[in-house]
Design a protein around this motif. Structure first.
Motif, PDB file in Angstrom:
ATOM      1  N   ILE A 761       0.851  -1.200   0.000  1.00  0.00           N
ATOM      2  CA  ILE A 761       0.000   0.000   0.000  1.00  0.00           C
ATOM      3  C   ILE A 761       0.878   1.238   0.000  1.00  0.00           C
ATOM      4  O   ILE A 761       2.040   1.187   0.421  1.00  0.00           O
ATOM      5  N   TRP A 762       0.310   2.320  -0.468  1.00  0.00           N
ATOM      6  CA  TRP A 762       1.048   3.583  -0.501  1.00  0.00           C
ATOM      7  C   TRP A 762       0.062   4.739  -0.525  1.00  0.00           C
ATOM      8  O   TRP A 762      -1.129   4.572  -0.801  1.00  0.00           O
ATOM      9  N   GLU A 763       0.583   5.921  -0.172  1.00  0.00           N
ATOM     10  CA  GLU A 763      -0.211   7.141  -0.266  1.00  0.00           C
ATOM     11  C   GLU A 763      -0.069   7.663  -1.692  1.00  0.00           C
ATOM     12  O   GLU A 763       1.037   8.030  -2.117  1.00  0.00           O
ATOM     13  N   PRO A 764      -1.139   7.685  -2.471  1.00  0.00           N
ATOM     14  CA  PRO A 764      -1.000   8.138  -3.860  1.00  0.00           C
ATOM     15  C   PRO A 764      -0.651   9.627  -3.926  1.00  0.00           C
ATOM     16  O   PRO A 764      -0.907  10.388  -2.995  1.00  0.00           O
ATOM     17  N   LEU A 765      -0.039  10.006  -5.041  1.00  0.00           N
ATOM     18  CA  LEU A 765       0.256  11.421  -5.257  1.00  0.00           C
ATOM     19  C   LEU A 765      -1.057  12.198  -5.372  1.00  0.00           C
ATOM     20  O   LEU A 765      -2.041  11.702  -5.906  1.00  0.00           O
ATOM     21  N   LYS A 766      -1.043  13.407  -4.859  1.00  0.00           N
ATOM     22  CA  LYS A 766      -2.263  14.202  -4.817  1.00  0.00           C
ATOM     23  C   LYS A 766      -2.154  15.387  -5.770  1.00  0.00           C
ATOM     24  O   LYS A 766      -1.080  15.965  -5.922  1.00  0.00           O
ATOM     25  N   GLY A 767      -3.296  15.693  -6.372  1.00  0.00           N
ATOM     26  CA  GLY A 767      -3.395  16.919  -7.155  1.00  0.00           C
ATOM     27  C   GLY A 767      -2.320  17.014  -8.206  1.00  0.00           C
ATOM     28  O   GLY A 767      -2.080  16.120  -9.014  1.00  0.00           O
ATOM     29  N   VAL A 795       0.440  -0.035 -12.368  1.00  0.00           N
ATOM     30  CA  VAL A 795      -0.984   0.093 -12.075  1.00  0.00           C
ATOM     31  C   VAL A 795      -1.365   1.562 -12.073  1.00  0.00           C
ATOM     32  O   VAL A 795      -0.500   2.446 -11.983  1.00  0.00           O
ATOM     33  N   ALA A 796      -2.635   1.816 -12.158  1.00  0.00           N
ATOM     34  CA  ALA A 796      -3.140   3.187 -12.150  1.00  0.00           C
ATOM     35  C   ALA A 796      -4.414   3.256 -11.333  1.00  0.00           C
ATOM     36  O   ALA A 796      -5.144   2.262 -11.198  1.00  0.00           O
ATOM     37  N   ASN A 797      -4.651   4.414 -10.756  1.00  0.00           N
ATOM     38  CA  ASN A 797      -5.886   4.713 -10.018  1.00  0.00           C
ATOM     39  C   ASN A 797      -6.107   3.790  -8.825  1.00  0.00           C
ATOM     40  O   ASN A 797      -7.233   3.529  -8.430  1.00  0.00           O
ATOM     41  N   VAL A 798      -5.046   3.260  -8.265  1.00  0.00           N
ATOM     42  CA  VAL A 798      -5.135   2.427  -7.069  1.00  0.00           C
ATOM     43  C   VAL A 798      -4.024   2.839  -6.116  1.00  0.00           C
ATOM     44  O   VAL A 798      -3.067   3.509  -6.499  1.00  0.00           O
ATOM     45  N   SER A 799      -4.166   2.443  -4.862  1.00  0.00           N
ATOM     46  CA  SER A 799      -3.122   2.687  -3.865  1.00  0.00           C
ATOM     47  C   SER A 799      -2.790   1.400  -3.116  1.00  0.00           C
ATOM     48  O   SER A 799      -2.324   1.444  -1.996  1.00  0.00           O
ATOM     49  N   LYS A 800      -3.080   0.251  -3.774  1.00  0.00           N
ATOM     50  CA  LYS A 800      -2.827  -1.028  -3.137  1.00  0.00           C
ATOM     51  C   LYS A 800      -2.601  -2.064  -4.217  1.00  0.00           C
ATOM     52  O   LYS A 800      -3.228  -2.024  -5.269  1.00  0.00           O
ATOM     53  N   TYR A 801      -1.662  -2.974  -3.937  1.00  0.00           N
ATOM     54  CA  TYR A 801      -1.432  -4.088  -4.848  1.00  0.00           C
ATOM     55  C   TYR A 801      -1.157  -5.335  -4.014  1.00  0.00           C
ATOM     56  O   TYR A 801      -0.403  -5.276  -3.037  1.00  0.00           O
TER      57      TYR A 801
END
Length: 1194
Positions: A761-767, A795-801
């Motif tokens: 998991i990760w904190e996705p980039l914002k804005g 991957v795209a549009n996710v914050s978990k793999y």
């Protein structure tokens, strides 16, 4: 069959053996100790099993190992001894087994192809490496062929074959033109997995002469290209023109018009196919169709769903990609190609097989002579792998016999080992898809005791805290540890000390007299050793004068005191904090030895000030609040927030910066302290303003840093001490160019939700952190310390793999990198995560119970090996329950109690036990997944205690001089009752106690008749039971002996006498008559002679009220009908004479609570209820109501 329902004798003996297994000896990680102890070889580094080498560089085959004495190395090639000395091109690195094959000076890599295996050997055994297959990479040229140009009619399908040369490893295929530009691909034109270029239907714009297939061989960094292919597409219009130019009018029919057609599959062929893939690999399924219009592809799994988070569609949905496949992904997958004219489909049957993977890999075993142990090797796969054992690299079936060793399938059992039993064992798990090889040594050591704690180590602690004195030790067999205080002191024992299994001595509450020298002695049958450590107990640091709460006017000065007392051998330092942070850097703050002074106090000085006293051993603090109030105000100017800035202008526009300038608004008598600059992203969040920066109030220009791919607008807010201005008008917009991401996601973690997965998991980039369109994440992982290559997915549009099929609770290196359409962010930092936890495998061993007293027991156990915890160790859990009371029958209901001890503790206390009882307990290890197996139940008994109070004490049959006592035994005897004790004493009429008499009664008695007592006397009794430990709680009762008959005849109950009954009746009758009189007087009331008073004091302003106009009229009573004004109902002396009126005041207001003013007018209704003034006359102005009379009568 009978064989299915019974356990073989050998298997039963194995189970019994495992139940009594002794925990293997733990070797401390002390570098000096490890350097001195003999140890069989261990392979620490080796090349991968399938090792493809660059034929242009030297071949390096790694083999590193450790051991004591240092191991020697040998190699085999293709199963036979490889004599390194006979080949001048082959050398071995010094102090290593790594081979270096020199082929850069005329050698050929092909000559050294083969299967290599390394053996590391010393006097304790031999470890072997994997079979390392060496193959040089190959990047052959394309075979020469004549490429014919392709002529195709518009709308027809077309396949351009690449047919690349077979390389090692296989090349990467891509299509480009003569300008080295990739050919555009889409749903109509795309490249297949085999490298061919497929056209579902061709268009005139597909005509070109430079369709070139390239093969890139990554290992040798070379690229080969095929001869260009020419394609010419004939449109229907041009074809008709050609036909008409060559035929006569009578012969011309024209080409057929462009017709649409339903889809058919270009690849794969037929309606069904099969695919076998290995567990953990990537499954790729492909369907490419032709048709007009261009078909679209859809994928389904028959009888199930496509796995979530592991399914990806590539090549415009023509390729189905499932990562980390498992056996559950087996099944039938159908691709459906559809256009408006119809559809076609193809079914692919997928079978997932598995190379061997570990369930339990064998672990090194260190034993003492005479001990027992096991090596366990468990693996799984599809098909199920075969397990075979080797010892020192030789199959165990032909290895020298060892009487201490017994092989039972995947387990080797050792019993009564000796030093000659030391060896390295290899477990090989193999099936048709691969193999696993693991080395694990059995090292039998006979070592005299060693103490690893430095000699004369000094421990310093603060009084009333626990002291832990270390005595780290090693020996084989495990030494016994004893502690002494002083040079000639006796052995330490008792409740004042706690002795830990690792040798540490704990003094739970150290006092000043605990100071001294302590000696640790370790001994086993091979010797004895001792070590001294020193303990100093210091006085605690205390603040004897603390800072106090202060209120100070602005501009004044204030001082906070802080006086401390400390141990004379410790040097304290005093630090002052404001609001838990450092003091402001300001010359107004003056720190003295025992105080803090603040000069010229301002509003910003308001807050909490803390004095912190630190020594090397402890720290104390005390705080006080300072409240700053305004000084005496003077006539002030009106202050207000500033007006907003205006005329915003953007200049010096660059890709990552811009200059903003403005004109300040009026400050409204309060200087502007700073300007706040905010921005709006018109592309992503129009109308939402964010903080950008702030500058000093004297600045009107600022250079702003910008991010790529943002449509900026700016506004400015002025701030003074009163507050913030309204925002300025927004500036013009400025759009920055897109760029690669500057940063990677934060908060990257790797945790497992199941035993066989890893959740990244990760904190996705914002804005606007994306810096451009097409934000994606490259997720990479590999198992730590095993030399695996990185595995990556995008991957795209996710914050978990979720990575599936991982071993249980192993460390992984993880990184997540951001990318967008313009490229990748910088290389991300690696983090360490763990795959999922599973329940612990092993129960704690060597469970021991030490009885502290009748209600408290201390439990000791050996910790389980950390590798068997299979998760984060949370602690140990003790289940205990009472089996029976030793003085009663076995109890029917068993209530189990649970105590949990956090961390890697090896002991715990069981409080609240019942004395003289039999208990059982077991211990389990706990991780984040749950509990492991329980240790065998341990039975223990608590000693006797004092009993509870007798269940009852009943006193009956009183006579003139005796009483009968009956009692029940204690509910909780807590032991064997030996006697009862009865104490009693008389109580006289003033409640004074007489002499105490004690009687001892046998334990089997339940009643007693007490004689020779005084008649008509109250006695107090105290009764309790006794065991051999002592007396229990007592129960008390009181009783009275009866009086003699002569005395009884003189005592007459007064309530039964006739004269008393008559007196009470007369009193009741008198009360009733008084109540009736009061009630009559209250109802009769009195008349009020107001007419005469009114005539005597006529008020010209008072006018009669008429009924028709709402004004006052006249009032008269029933006797004389004299007019009476309502404003004058009582005479001026505020008395009411009975003979003047029959009316009651209740009729005109609030009854007894009505009020009158001085001229007699009634005001209670208008002015509310007031205190009643005393009447001036002798009579009351109110007649008492019956209720008042009843309430006041006494």
């Amino acid at each position: 069959m009978m064989t299915k329902k019974t356990i073989s004798a050998s298997r039963a003996s194995l189970i019994l053996f495992l139940c009594r297994m002794i925990t293997a000896l733990e070797v401390p990680l002390d570098p000096i100790l490890l350097k001195e102890l003999s140890q069989p070889p261990t392979i620490t580094q080796q090349s991968p099993k399938d090792y493809i080498v660059d034929p242009r560089e030297n071949i390096v085959i790694q083999c590193e190992a450790k051991g004591k004495p240092p191991p020697s190395f040998s190699w085999t090639r293709n199963g036979t001894h490889f004599d390194i000395d006979k080949d001048a091109r082959v050398t071995v690195k010094p102090n290593s087994g790594t081979l270096v094959i020199n082929i850069m000076n005329g050698g050929k890599a092909e000559a050294y192809e083969g299967v290599y295996q390394c053996t590391a050997r010393n006097e304790r055994g031999a470890a072997i490496s994997n079979n390392i297959v060496i193959r040089p990479s190959r990047s052959p040229l394309w075979t020469k062929e004549k490429v014919e140009p392709k002529h195709v009619r518009e709308g027809d399908p077309l396949v351009l074959h690449c047919s690349p040369p077979v390389g090692l490893p296989p090349p990467i295929i891509f299509w480009m033109d003569n300008s080295f530009q990739r050919l555009p691909q889409n749903e109509r034109v795309s490249q297949g997995l085999n490298g061919d270029l497929y056209f579902s239907n061709v268009k005139p714009e597909d005509t070109r002469e430079d369709y070139i297939c390239y093969a890139r061989f990554n290992h040798t960094q070379t690229i080969q290209q095929k001869q260009p292919i020419s394609v010419k597409v004939f449109s229907m219009d041009s074809l008709n023109e050609t036909i008409s130019a060559n035929l006569s009018d009578t012969d011309f029919y024209g080409a057929k018009p462009l017709t649409e057609r339903r889809p058919t599959l270009l690849t794969p062929v037929g309606s069904t196919s099969n695919k076998v893939e290995l567990r953990g690999n990537v499954l790729l399924l492909e369907c490419i169709a032709e048709g007009l219009p261009t078909p679209v592809i859809r994928w389904i799994k028959e009888g199930g769903e496509l796995p979530i988070n592991r399914t990806f569609f590539e090549n415009f949905k023509k390729t189905l990609k499932i990562v980390e496949v498992s056996e559950a992904d087996s099944g039938k997958y159908k691709c459906v190609a559809r256009n408006p004219l119809g559809s076609t489909h193809h079914t692919i049957t997928v079978t997932v097989k598995a190379a061997p993977y570990w369930i339990t890999a064998p672990r090194n075993l260190v034993l003492s002579p005479g001990e027992d142990g096991t090596l366990i090797c468990r693996a799984n796969g599809n098909p199920k792998p075969n397990i075979s054992w080797l010892t020192n690299g030789v199959p165990i079936a032909i290895a020298p016999e060892d009487p201490s060793r017994k092989v039972d399938g995947d387990t080797i059992i050792f019993s009564d080992v000796q030093e000659r039993s030391s060896a390295v064992y290899q477990c090989n798990a193999s099936n048709e898809y691969g193999y696993l090889l693991a080395n694990a040594f059995v090292n039998v050591l006979a070592e005299p005791p060693r103490i690893l704690t430095p000699a004369n180590k000094l421990y310093q602690i603060i009084a009333n805290n626990p002291a832990l004195l270390d005595c780290a030790f090693f020996g084989s067999p495990v030494p016994e540890i004893e502690w002494f205080k002083g040079v000639k002191g006796s052995i330490l024992h008792g409740d004042l000390y706690v002795f830990h299994d690792n040798g540490t001595l704990e003094i739970p509450v150290a006092q000043k007299d605990s100071t001294g020298t302590y000696t640790c002695v370790a001994r086993n049958k091979l010797g004895k050793v001792q070590n001294e450590v020193h303990l100093e107990v210091k006085d605690p640091t205390m603040i004897i004068k603390q800072p106090e709460y202060k209120i100070i006017q602005k501009g004044g000065q204030v001082s906070f005191e802080c006086t401390i007392k400390h141990d004379r051998t410790l040097m304290p330092t005093i630090t002052w904090l404001k609001d838990n942070g450092e003091l402001p850097v300001d010359e107004r703050f003056i720190i003295h030895k025992d105080s803090l002074a603040i000069m010229n106090v301002t509003d910003k000085d308001d807050g909490t000030y803390t004095c912190v006293a630190n020594t090397t051993l402890d720290s104390v603090s005390a705080s006080a609040v300072l409240t700053v109030v305004a000084a005496t105000p003077t006539p002030a100017i009106i202050y207000d927030r500033p007006d907003p800035p205006f005329d915003l202008e953007l200049t010096d526009q660059l890709e990552r910066s811009i200059q903003l300038s403005w004109i300040p608004g009026y400050d409204n008598n309060s200087p502007i302290t700073n300007f706040v600059i905010e921005y709006e992203d018109g592309m992503r969040e129009p109308g939402v303003w964010h903080y950008q920066t702030e500058v000093h109030g004297t600045q009107t220009t600022v250079q702003l840093k910008l991010s790529p791919y943002v449509n900026y607008s700016f506004r400015v807010i002025a701030v003074n001490e009163i507050g913030r201005s309204q925002p300025s008008e927004a500036s013009e917009q400025y759009l920055t160019k897109a760029a690669k991401p500057d940063e990677n996601p934060s908060g990257v973690q790797g945790i497992g939700s199941e035993p066989d997965n890893l959740v990244i998991i990760w904190e996705p980039l914002k804005g606007f952190q994306s810096n451009g369109p097409g934000l994606q994440y490259k997720v990479s992982w590999r198992q730590k310390d095993v030399g695996d290559e990185w595995t990556s997915v995008i991957v795209a549009n996710v914050s978990k793999y979720i990575v599936s099929g991982t071993p249980t609770f192993v460390p992984y290196e993880i990184k997540v990198q951001a990318l967008n359409d313009l490229g990748y962010a910088p290389e991300p930092a690696e983090v360490i995560g763990h795959s999922g936890e599973d329940l612990p495998m092993v129960a704690p061993g060597n469970v021991q119970v030490h009885i502290v007293n009748s209600t408290l027991a201390k439990v000791h156990w050996d910790p389980v090996p950390l590798k068997t915890v299979r998760g984060h160790l949370q602690g140990y859990r003790i289940y205990y329950w009472k089996v029976q009371s030793l003085s009663k029958r076995r109890q029917r209901h068993v209530e189990k109690k649970i105590l949990t001890f956090s961390g890697n503790k090896t002991h715990g206390m069981l409080p609240g036990l019942e004395p003289y009882s039999s208990y059982k307990l077991n211990v389990r290890v706990v991780n984040g997944k749950g509990e492991g197996p329980a240790s065998p139940d341990k039975l223990f008994k608590t000693p006797e205690g004092v009993p509870s109070s007798p269940s009852f004490l009943k006193i009956s049959n009183p006579t003139l001089d005796s009483l009968t006592l009956e009692w029940g035994p204690p509910t909780h005897p807590n032991g064997v009752l030996i006697a009862y004790t009865l104490k009693f004493q008389p109580i006289n009429s003033t409640h004074e106690l007489g002499p105490l008499i004690e009687i001892r009664i046998p334990a089997n008695e339940t009643s007693l008749i007490l004689s020779n007592l005084n008649y008509s006397t109250r006695y107090k009794f105290y009764f309790y039971a006794q065991t051999s430990v002592g007396s229990g709680s007592q129960i008390t009762e009181e009783a009275v002996t009866i009086m003699d008959e002569a005395m009884a005849s003189r005592q007459v109950d007064i309530a039964t006498q006739g004269w008393f009954i008559g007196l009470m009746c007369a009193v009741a009758l008198l009360i009733l008559i008084l109540l009736i009189v009061c009630f009559i007087r209250r109802n009769k009331g009195g008349k009020y002679p107001v007419k005469e008073k009114e005539d005597a004091h006529a008020d010209p302003e008072i006018q009669p009220m008429k009924e028709d106009d709402g004004t006052f009229g006249e009032y008269s009573d029933a006797e004389d009908h004299k007019p009476l004004k309502k404003g004058s109902r009582t005479p001026s002396d505020r008395t009411v004479k009975k003979e003047d009126s029959d009316d009651s005041l209740v009729d005109y207001g609030e009854g007894v609570n009505g009020q009158f003013n001085e001229d007699g007018s009634f005001i209670g209704q208008y002015s509310g209820k007031k205190e009643k003034e005393p009447a001036e006359g002798n009579e009351s102005s109110e007649a008492p109501s019956p209720v008042n009379a009843m309430n006041s009568f006494v």
